[in-house]
Design an enzyme around this catalytic site. Structure first.
Site, PDB file in Angstrom:
ATOM      1  CE  LYS A   1      -0.514  -0.359   5.098  1.00 47.62           C
ATOM      2  NZ  LYS A   1      -1.264  -1.276   6.098  1.00 47.62           N
TER       3      LYS A   1
ATOM      4  NE  ARG B   1      -6.754  -0.009  10.776  1.00 45.76           N
ATOM      5  CZ  ARG B   1      -5.538  -0.732  10.891  1.00 45.76           C
ATOM      6  NH1 ARG B   1      -4.445   0.651  10.722  1.00 45.76           N
ATOM      7  NH2 ARG B   1      -5.004  -1.250  10.698  1.00 45.76           N
TER       8      ARG B   1
ATOM      9  CG  MET C   1      10.698  23.441  -0.355  1.00 43.60           C
ATOM     10  SD  MET C   1       9.919  24.077  -1.458  1.00 43.60           S
ATOM     11  CE  MET C   1       9.071  25.467   0.086  1.00 43.60           C
TER      12      MET C   1
ATOM     13  CE1 TYR D   1      14.939  31.176   4.502  1.00 39.05           C
ATOM     14  CE2 TYR D   1      15.354  28.805   4.644  1.00 39.05           C
ATOM     15  CZ  TYR D   1      14.717  29.979   4.035  1.00 39.05           C
ATOM     16  OH  TYR D   1      14.949  29.983   2.925  1.00 39.05           O
TER      17      TYR D   1
HETATM   18  C1  PLP Z   1      -0.252  -1.759   7.040  1.00 40.97           C
HETATM   19  C2  PLP Z   1      -0.959  -3.391   6.855  1.00 40.97           C
HETATM   20  C3  PLP Z   1      -0.315  -4.744   7.229  1.00 40.97           C
HETATM   21  C4  PLP Z   1       1.909  -4.245   7.317  1.00 40.97           C
HETATM   22  O1  PLP Z   1       1.728  -4.020   8.449  1.00 40.97           O
HETATM   23  P1  PLP Z   1       3.327  -3.761   8.495  1.00 40.97           P
HETATM   24  O2  PLP Z   1       3.177  -3.717   9.914  1.00 40.97           O
HETATM   25  O3  PLP Z   1       3.838  -2.993   7.500  1.00 40.97           O
HETATM   26  O4  PLP Z   1       4.147  -5.022   8.523  1.00 40.97           O
HETATM   27  C5  PLP Z   1      -0.868  -5.650   7.191  1.00 40.97           C
HETATM   28  N1  PLP Z   1      -2.094  -5.825   7.719  1.00 40.97           N
HETATM   29  C6  PLP Z   1      -3.380  -4.884   7.347  1.00 40.97           C
HETATM   30  C7  PLP Z   1      -4.481  -5.043   7.560  1.00 40.97           C
HETATM   31  C8  PLP Z   1      -2.549  -3.854   7.316  1.00 40.97           C
HETATM   32  O5  PLP Z   1      -3.280  -2.945   7.057  1.00 40.97           O
END
Ligand code: PLP
Length: 360
Positions: A36, A130, A303, A255
């Site tokens: 992701k 969640r 920046m 800065y």
């Molecule tokens: C992002 C995510 C993972 C991976 O988590 P890591 O801590 O990066 O290994 C696994 N399962 C779900 C549901 C996630 O949202």
């Protein structure tokens, strides 16, 4: 000499090494590599190319799944947040994406469809609060999905740990027990373990493993680095010096003149800043490498630039490479220096930074 001001080297051999490590820690379980957010900032196409042997992928959003297909990935792709509406359901069908159903509305939508044969996971909230359905309703929702014409049978069962990165936290065991209790006897694949669970609680990682951060060579634990666990950093974030000068004792740099030299020293200016995703709140004294020599930030991050105290005897010059994090300088160290987590740093490397595949 490379022309880029800043760039991120993505080590394809390290990615493969880290994937191998997952299977050493929890043998004989299938793996969905979590890619992701543009593969945690490492660039989806590069990571898919490197992990060509992985069983499956996981993404957060349907668009990310479609992007993985566009990069030629043919295996299963799980969408961890599921469909956010009818357009997503149609895209999931078109791109053969496996949807997570984590609330009753998503189950309703899947049950209202009359065709599709979508692969689905039912996600159960075992304690993170969640995403996921209430365990008390999970059997009923599972039965409904089992009768849906649109769902390939049987649905899978998934949950996610809240505190697996804390090896003493009793919540992980109670989440596992709750999930096991409410899914007992139901057919279908299972998926439980993220990186922290794979590394700290392998006995609970039944079914499909979901490693994210560890694939990128980064520790999921607050007090260690990836290499301490036999992982190799996949991203090395680099820049180069574009100016070097001598600053006299007492003169300020950057800065707001927040930093002053306590002795005559050489100051190097590197072409990277918060516009590249190098955290703007990193304090003076944050370590960097100039070539293979340790040095540290002097003054504020701008920046597009940072200023570095090279030391009085430095012979570093314009064009020399600077490492912000990665090989030889753990991203975990830099994250700690600015009160953030390494996930944020790698995800935050901005679009103007080219990702360049290398193989160590
Ligand atoms: C992002 C995510 C993972 C991976 O988590 P890591 O801590 O990066 O290994 C696994 N399962 C779900 C549901 C996630 O949202």
């Amino acid at each position: 000499m490379r022309a880029e001001a800043s760039w991120a080297e993505i080590d394809t051999a390290a990615l493969r090494h880290n994937l191998e490590k997952v299977s050493q820690l929890v043998p004989q379980q299938p793996v969905m590599a979590v890619v992701k957010a543009n593969a945690y900032g490492h660039e989806l196409g590069l990571v898919i190319g490197a992990l060509d042997e992985v069983d499956a992928l996981a993404v957060a959003r349907v668009e990310e799944g479609a992007a993985a297909r566009a990069h030629g990935f043919g295996g299963a792709i799980t969408v961890l947040e599921g469909a956010l509406g009818h357009v997503d359901l149609e895209l999931a069908r078109q791109y053969r994406l496996r949807l997570v159903a984590h609330n009753e509305q998503q189950v309703d939508q899947l049950c209202d469809m009359t065709a599709g044969r979508l692969d689905v996971w039912l996600k159960i909230d075992s304690g993170m609060h969640r995403l996921g359905v209430d365990p008390g309703h999970s059997k009923e929702l599972y039965q409904r999905l089992s009768q849906s014409q649109a769902v390939r049978q049987p649905p899978g069962l998934m949950t996610h740990f809240a505190c697996a990165d804390e090896p003493d936290n009793p919540l992980t065991r109670s989440q596992f027990n709750l999930f096991t209790e409410f899914t007992g006897g139901l057919a279908g694949e299972r998926s439980i373990g993220n990186s922290a669970a794979i590394m700290a609680w392998p006995q609970f990682c039944q079914g499909w493993l979901r490693p994210g951060i560890m694939l990128y060579g980064i520790s999921p634990f607050a007090d260690s680095t990836g290499p301490a666990h036999g992982l190799q950093p996949a991203m090395t974030f680099r820049s180069r010096l574009i100016a070097v000068r001598t600053v006299r004792a007492g003169e300020a740099v950057g800065y707001a003149s927040t930093w002053s030299a306590t002795r005559d020293t050489r100051i190097g200016t590197a072409a990277v800043g918060y516009g590249d995703g190098y955290p703007g709140n990193l304090p003076a004294m944050t370590p960097v490498l100039v070539g293979d020599q340790p040095a540290s930030l002097a003054g504020r991050v701008s920046m597009d630039m940072i200023t570095i105290d090279l030391g009085p005897d430095s012979e570093a010059g314009i064009g020399d490479e600077v490492t912000l994090w990665g090989r030889g300088l753990p991203v975990e160290t830099i994250a700690r220096a600015c009160g953030r987590i390494p996930y944020e740093l790698v995800c935050g490397v901005s679009q103007r930074v080219p990702r360049i595949a290398v193989s160590s």
